[in-house]
Design an enzyme around this catalytic site. Sequence first.
Site, PDB file in Angstrom:
ATOM      1  N   TYR A  12      -2.009  -1.055  10.232  1.00 62.45           N
ATOM      2  CA  TYR A  12      -2.096  -1.284   8.779  1.00 62.45           C
ATOM      3  C   TYR A  12      -0.860  -0.716   8.071  1.00 62.45           C
ATOM      4  CZ  TYR A  12      -3.870  -0.937   3.994  1.00 62.45           C
ATOM      5  OH  TYR A  12      -4.027  -1.037   2.634  1.00 62.45           O
ATOM      6  N   SER A  42       0.844  -1.210   0.000  1.00 68.54           N
ATOM      7  CA  SER A  42       0.000   0.000   0.000  1.00 68.54           C
ATOM      8  C   SER A  42       0.869   1.245   0.000  1.00 68.54           C
ATOM      9  CB  SER A  42      -0.876   0.027   1.245  1.00 68.54           C
ATOM     10  OG  SER A  42      -1.568   1.261   1.316  1.00 68.54           O
TER      11      SER A  42
HETATM   12  N1  LIG Z   1      -8.676   0.056  -1.729  1.00 67.34           N
HETATM   13  C1  LIG Z   1      -7.556   0.723  -1.623  1.00 67.34           C
HETATM   14  O1  LIG Z   1      -7.538   1.937  -1.859  1.00 67.34           O
HETATM   15  C2  LIG Z   1      -6.276   0.030  -1.253  1.00 67.34           C
HETATM   16  C3  LIG Z   1      -5.115   0.800  -1.199  1.00 67.34           C
HETATM   17  C4  LIG Z   1      -3.924   0.197  -0.882  1.00 67.34           C
HETATM   18  C5  LIG Z   1      -3.866  -1.165  -0.644  1.00 67.34           C
HETATM   19  N2  LIG Z   1      -5.018  -1.895  -0.683  1.00 67.34           N
HETATM   20  C6  LIG Z   1      -4.892  -3.338  -0.422  1.00 67.34           C
HETATM   21  O2  LIG Z   1      -5.629  -4.066  -1.366  1.00 67.34           O
HETATM   22  C7  LIG Z   1      -5.996  -5.319  -0.800  1.00 67.34           C
HETATM   23  C8  LIG Z   1      -7.482  -5.540  -1.033  1.00 67.34           C
HETATM   24  O3  LIG Z   1      -8.204  -4.551  -0.315  1.00 67.34           O
HETATM   25  P1  LIG Z   1      -9.540  -3.894  -0.881  1.00 67.34           P
HETATM   26  O4  LIG Z   1      -9.289  -2.475  -1.084  1.00 67.34           O
HETATM   27  O5  LIG Z   1     -10.064  -4.706  -2.001  1.00 67.34           O
HETATM   28  O6  LIG Z   1     -10.471  -3.990   0.400  1.00 67.34           O
HETATM   29  P2  LIG Z   1     -11.737  -4.922   0.702  1.00 67.34           P
HETATM   30  O7  LIG Z   1     -12.761  -4.682  -0.326  1.00 67.34           O
HETATM   31  O8  LIG Z   1     -12.034  -4.689   2.124  1.00 67.34           O
HETATM   32  O9  LIG Z   1     -11.160  -6.370   0.486  1.00 67.34           O
HETATM   33  C9  LIG Z   1     -10.362  -7.018   1.428  1.00 67.34           C
HETATM   34  C10 LIG Z   1     -10.135  -8.397   0.891  1.00 67.34           C
HETATM   35  O10 LIG Z   1      -9.360  -9.140   1.812  1.00 67.34           O
HETATM   36  C11 LIG Z   1     -10.080 -10.305   2.148  1.00 67.34           C
HETATM   37  N3  LIG Z   1      -9.893 -10.566   3.578  1.00 67.34           N
HETATM   38  C12 LIG Z   1     -10.035  -9.704   4.607  1.00 67.34           C
HETATM   39  N4  LIG Z   1      -9.813 -10.331   5.775  1.00 67.34           N
HETATM   40  C13 LIG Z   1      -9.537 -11.621   5.467  1.00 67.34           C
HETATM   41  C14 LIG Z   1      -9.232 -12.763   6.228  1.00 67.34           C
HETATM   42  N5  LIG Z   1      -9.171 -12.751   7.573  1.00 67.34           N
HETATM   43  N6  LIG Z   1      -9.009 -13.926   5.579  1.00 67.34           N
HETATM   44  C15 LIG Z   1      -9.077 -13.977   4.234  1.00 67.34           C
HETATM   45  N7  LIG Z   1      -9.368 -12.945   3.449  1.00 67.34           N
HETATM   46  C16 LIG Z   1      -9.591 -11.777   4.068  1.00 67.34           C
HETATM   47  C17 LIG Z   1     -11.540 -10.041   1.837  1.00 67.34           C
HETATM   48  O11 LIG Z   1     -12.165 -11.246   1.497  1.00 67.34           O
HETATM   49  P3  LIG Z   1     -13.702 -11.600   1.893  1.00 67.34           P
HETATM   50  O12 LIG Z   1     -14.323 -10.353   2.453  1.00 67.34           O
HETATM   51  O13 LIG Z   1     -14.311 -12.034   0.593  1.00 67.34           O
HETATM   52  O14 LIG Z   1     -13.582 -12.688   2.876  1.00 67.34           O
HETATM   53  C18 LIG Z   1     -11.442  -9.109   0.656  1.00 67.34           C
HETATM   54  O15 LIG Z   1     -11.360  -9.813  -0.550  1.00 67.34           O
HETATM   55  C19 LIG Z   1      -5.616  -5.253   0.676  1.00 67.34           C
HETATM   56  O16 LIG Z   1      -4.389  -5.915   0.885  1.00 67.34           O
HETATM   57  C20 LIG Z   1      -5.461  -3.777   0.917  1.00 67.34           C
HETATM   58  O17 LIG Z   1      -4.598  -3.495   1.966  1.00 67.34           O
HETATM   59  C21 LIG Z   1      -6.219  -1.326  -0.983  1.00 67.34           C
END
Ligand SMILES: NC(=O)c1ccc[n+]([C@@H]2O[C@H](COP(=O)([O-])OP(=O)(O)OC[C@H]3O[C@@H](n4cnc5c(N)ncnc54)[C@H](OP(=O)(O)O)[C@@H]3O)[C@@H](O)[C@H]2O)c1
Length: 258
Positions: free
Chosen positions: A162, A148
């Site tokens: 985080y 991130s």
């Molecule tokens: N959105 C952003 O702006 C952003 C920016 C920087 C980095 N990221 C990174 O991108 C990745 C995905 O995040 P997102 O933005 O798509 O957020 P999100 O919509 O909240 O998705 C989080 C994902 O992680 C999975 N997850 C969460 N806790 C888990 C657990 N205990 N076991 C297994 N799976 C788990 C969820 O799966 P289920 O809910 O289907 O179980 C979901 O697919 C993360 O690593 C996040 O840090 C996102």
Amino acid sequence: MTGLFDISGKTILVTGGATGLGRMMAEGLVRAGADVLVTSRNADAAGDAARAMSAWGRCEGIGANLSSAEAATALAAEVKARRKQLHVLVNNAGRTWGAPLESFPDSAWNSVMTVNVQAPFTLVRDLLPLLREGATEADPARVLNVGSMAGMVVERINAYSYAASKAAMHHLSKVMAADLAGDNVAVNTIAPGYFPTRMMAHIRDDDEKLAELAGRVPLGRVGHPDDIAGLCVFLASRASAYMTGALIPVDGGLSGCR
Ligand SMILES: NC(=O)c1ccc[n+]([C@@H]2O[C@H](COP(=O)([O-])OP(=O)(O)OC[C@H]3O[C@@H](n4cnc5c(N)ncnc54)[C@H](OP(=O)(O)O)[C@@H]3O)[C@@H](O)[C@H]2O)c1
């Protein structure tokens, strides 16, 4: 150029690939012809997502809650039972916690560090035999860790564990890249900026906050699915065969232009 970006037939595991950023990447990979396995904590949600993505190609869902190292080992065993090789592991599943420093709970450390750092490490370790099977010198197997921007630069988002977990993931990726280069397993990290997923629901669902955020981004907008899918396809393809240990921002210039 023929075949340089071709990933058809490659087997790819995307953790958290049923929703959010993982789903954006998984869709891009399936559409590009890869054989994709997606996980969700909810096995039904993983199955539903896989069925929807099967409209464009090959996709299977697996239920996995990666909140312990044992669960990561169990997921690796499930993948081994389904496939003999793995060309790409996308460690995308992640969680966050936000609270003011004074009231930030101790309980928001282990849970975040386990899902964001330990489980990805355990998956790499336990899936190494499959990654080695999928690796060649001309086209290494890949680990693609989702870090991130919050682990690279200071964003005032009160997400202490985080931000620390993502900085840890960035460094761990480089350490693993060094260790695995001799096995033709490349390890790279994507550092997304702001994409309007559930993790950003507090901003995504508020037009004023979203416009304010977009105004801070040098390219003037938040991320779109193609922005992350395009990078993911590139990093899974032979076009990136000479890259390992890289940390690649995909943030509209938020980290690079300051
Ligand atoms: N959105 C952003 O702006 C952003 C920016 C920087 C980095 N990221 C990174 O991108 C990745 C995905 O995040 P997102 O933005 O798509 O957020 P999100 O919509 O909240 O998705 C989080 C994902 O992680 C999975 N997850 C969460 N806790 C888990 C657990 N205990 N076991 C297994 N799976 C788990 C969820 O799966 P289920 O809910 O289907 O179980 C979901 O697919 C993360 O690593 C996040 O840090 C996102």
